[in-house]
Design a protein around this motif. Structure first.
Motif, mmCIF file in Angstrom:
data_model
loop_
_atom_site.group_PDB
_atom_site.id
_atom_site.type_symbol
_atom_site.label_atom_id
_atom_site.label_comp_id
_atom_site.label_asym_id
_atom_site.label_seq_id
_atom_site.Cartn_x
_atom_site.Cartn_y
_atom_site.Cartn_z
ATOM 1 N N GLU A 414 -15.048 -0.468 2.346
ATOM 2 C CA GLU A 414 -14.295 -1.675 1.989
ATOM 3 C C GLU A 414 -13.936 -1.679 0.499
ATOM 4 O OE1 GLU A 414 -14.564 -6.538 2.313
ATOM 5 O OE2 GLU A 414 -16.379 -5.355 2.596
ATOM 6 N N ALA A 418 -10.110 -1.248 -1.473
ATOM 7 C CA ALA A 418 -9.597 -2.156 -2.513
ATOM 8 C C ALA A 418 -9.219 -1.372 -3.765
ATOM 9 C CB ALA A 418 -10.649 -3.219 -2.833
ATOM 10 N N LEU A 463 -10.361 -5.925 -9.557
ATOM 11 C CA LEU A 463 -11.005 -6.160 -8.255
ATOM 12 C C LEU A 463 -11.514 -7.591 -8.116
ATOM 13 C CD1 LEU A 463 -12.974 -2.804 -7.973
ATOM 14 C CD2 LEU A 463 -10.928 -3.466 -6.694
ATOM 15 N N GLN A 466 -10.156 -9.590 -5.389
ATOM 16 C CA GLN A 466 -10.193 -8.886 -4.114
ATOM 17 C C GLN A 466 -11.547 -8.934 -3.431
ATOM 18 O OE1 GLN A 466 -7.326 -7.304 -2.968
ATOM 19 N NE2 GLN A 466 -6.491 -8.446 -4.683
ATOM 20 N N LEU A 467 -12.592 -8.829 -4.245
ATOM 21 C CA LEU A 467 -13.928 -8.623 -3.669
ATOM 22 C C LEU A 467 -14.929 -9.601 -4.264
ATOM 23 C CD1 LEU A 467 -14.115 -4.726 -4.069
ATOM 24 C CD2 LEU A 467 -13.805 -5.951 -1.913
#
Ligand code: AMP
Length: 505
Positions: A414, A418, A463, A466-467
């Motif tokens: 995962e 990303a 990121l 995104q995460l």
């Protein structure tokens, strides 16, 4: 009417203390029962019917835990979500689970409304807050009478869906029945000798199986109480420890506590049991805890899909580095990961388990479910282990390349997806490296085109939206190429060796 899980968890005398919070609130089992009845009415008015999913993405509070029981009481399925998830991550869970109701923190209501509007079935949104911000669910519940006719549910009905990260980068919803949850809590209560006299120090999150089911279900069955802390914070934990009889934690709790001068025989003198799980506890940490406090930590092993599978004994040797024998009623065997052949004692193999504790499959994923069960009903855990002649199980690695950081699971795939989506990135490999604080630190090894001028800081910053924070790499290492084998597979073991000491310096 019987509701298997709800009835068992609310059988304690109403006058007994259920929990006390860090800011001095004290709620009894009677308060809990009333709250579930009031909330259940609001849920039903919002359209919740038996079998429907109710998603909850709220901060830890007594009311957030009561919501779990209120959902079960209506016959619906509780779907807790980590509050660290980004909007993009939440969109996936809502799309997949199709809840009729999404309960969110008041601070995220606009985002939640947008996400709910994008779902197929038209999901409703209610809010539940902390620190004086009640939110629309609790405000409505407070105006209701306590009486609610509990909806009847049998042992095989679903009580909850908990998402686990998937090896392909997509999470799967583990379907847990009333029987799965109740049978495991009952046997753990007995195995670890929980009684109404117990006071559990609860500093775990309640969107994960450990804090939600292992901890709170056992205490409710025993009729004991909890000191309910919003999160792990060493100072607050040490303040509360002298009043606790038991503590459950992830290994990070213990690695942090052993650095605290106050973690000693005096502060832990009232404790009868410290339990660790969710990730491997280093034998060194086990020894340090014993040296400082005289307690031998009891380590156990489980997972979202199976509840708890093995545990070191309450009486008898607790062996550091092992997770103990299978629990009573849990069948455990080791098999050859390729052929599925059962292996003799002493050989390393894939851990497989069978029993009432094992989940009912992945939500709307019959193929994935079928792929992870043997025809005789054993579930293939993905963990590699070995059984000693004493019957104790040792986990030796994870077949699925999972990274466990601070007790949270991160699947490399995962994170890699990303990173690879960022402009200028050619490819990446994400690995877990030993980290003194987190157990493992998420680490990205990235190949980028030189012209893009990418930096470690820039990639980590990109990121952010995104995460969730726990999934983001602690370090990004820019390299010219990734090591590969003849079949073209990236050699992660080689990367782990190369950067092994990254966080120890
Ligand atoms: P989760 O589903 O988030 O509870 O994660 C389950 C995974 O955590 C298991 O499959 C194991 O890989 C790991 N795990 C849990 N407890 C232990 C333990 N005591 N020692 C080593 N790994 C553990």
């Amino acid at each position: 009417m019987t509701n298997v899980l709800f009835d068992a968890l609310t059988a304690t005398a109403p006058g007994r203390l259920w929990l006390e919070t860090h800011d001095g609130r004290r709620l009894t089992y009677g308060d809990l029962y009333t709250l579930t009845g009031q909330m259940a009415q609001v849920l039903v008015e919002a359209g919740v019917r038996p079998g429907d999913r109710v998603a909850s993405n709220v901060e830890k509070s007594p009311e957030a835990l009561a919501l779990y029981l209120a959902v079960v009481r209506t016959g619906a399925v509780f779907l807790p979500l980590n509050t660290a998830y980004t909007a993009a991550e939440l969109a996936y869970f809502l799309g997949d689970a199709d809840p009729v109701l999404f309960v969110t923190d008041p601070s995220r209501v606009a985002e939640a409304e947008g996400l709910a509007a994008a779902t197929r079935g038209g999901c409703r949104v209610l809010t539940l807050g902390t620190d004086g911000q009640a939110g629309s669910l609790l405000t409505a519940a407070m105006g209701r009478r306590a009486a609610f006719e509990t909806v009847s549910r049998g042992p095989d009905d679903l009580a909850a869906i908990l998402y686990t990260s998937g090896t392909t980068g997509r999470s799967k919803g583990a379907m847990l029945s009333h029987r799965n949850l109740l049978s495991n809590a009952l046997l753990l209560k007995d195995h670890w000798r929980f009684t109404a006299d117990d006071v559990l120090l609860h500093a775990l999150p309640i969107y994960h199986t450990h804090g939600l089911f292992v901890a709170s279900n056992i205490l409710a069955l025993a009729g004991g109480s909890m000191i309910f802390l919003p999160r792990f914070e060493a100072g607050a934990v040490l303040d509360a420890l002298p009043r606790a009889t038991t503590m459950m934690g992830v290994p990070t709790f213990y690695t942090r506590l052993v650095r605290e001068p106050r973690f000693n025989r005096e502060t832990t003198g009232h404790l009868r049991l410290m339990i660790s799980g969710s990730a491997p506890l280093l034998a060194q940490t086990h020894a340090e805890v014993e040296g400082l406090t005289g307690h031998r930590v009891l380590e156990r092993y489980g997972m979202t899909e199976t509840n708890m599978n093995t545990s070191n004994p309450y009486e008898g040797p607790r062996i550091a580095g092992t997770v103990g024998p299978p629990l009573p009623g849990v069948e455990l065997r080791l098999t050859d990961p390729e052929t599925g052949a059962v292996l003799p004692v002493g050989e390393i193999g894939m851990i497989e388990v069978r029993g009432e504790n094992v989940f009912r499959g992945y939500w709307r994923q019959p193929e994935k479910t079928a792929a992870e069960f043997r025809t005789d009903g054993f579930f293939i855990t993905g963990d590699l282990g070995v059984i000693g002649h004493d019957g104790y199980v040792t986990i030796v690695g994870r077949g699925k390349d999972l990274i466990i950081t601070g007790g949270f699971n991160v699947y490399p795939k995962e994170v890699e997806e990303a990173i690879d989506a960022l402009p200028g990135v050619i490819e990446s490999a994400v690995i877990g490296l030993q980290h003194p604080d987190f157990g493992e630190g998420v680490t990205a090894v990235v190949v980028a085109s030189p012209a893009a001028g990418l930096s470690e800081k820039g990639i980590i910053a990109a990121l952010e939206s995104q995460l969730a924070a726990f999934k983001r790499p602690k370090r990004v290492l820019l390299v010219e190429s990734l090591p590969r084998n003849a079949m073209g597979k990236v050699q992660k073991a080689q990367l782990r060796d190369r950067y092994a000491g990254l966080y120890s310096g």
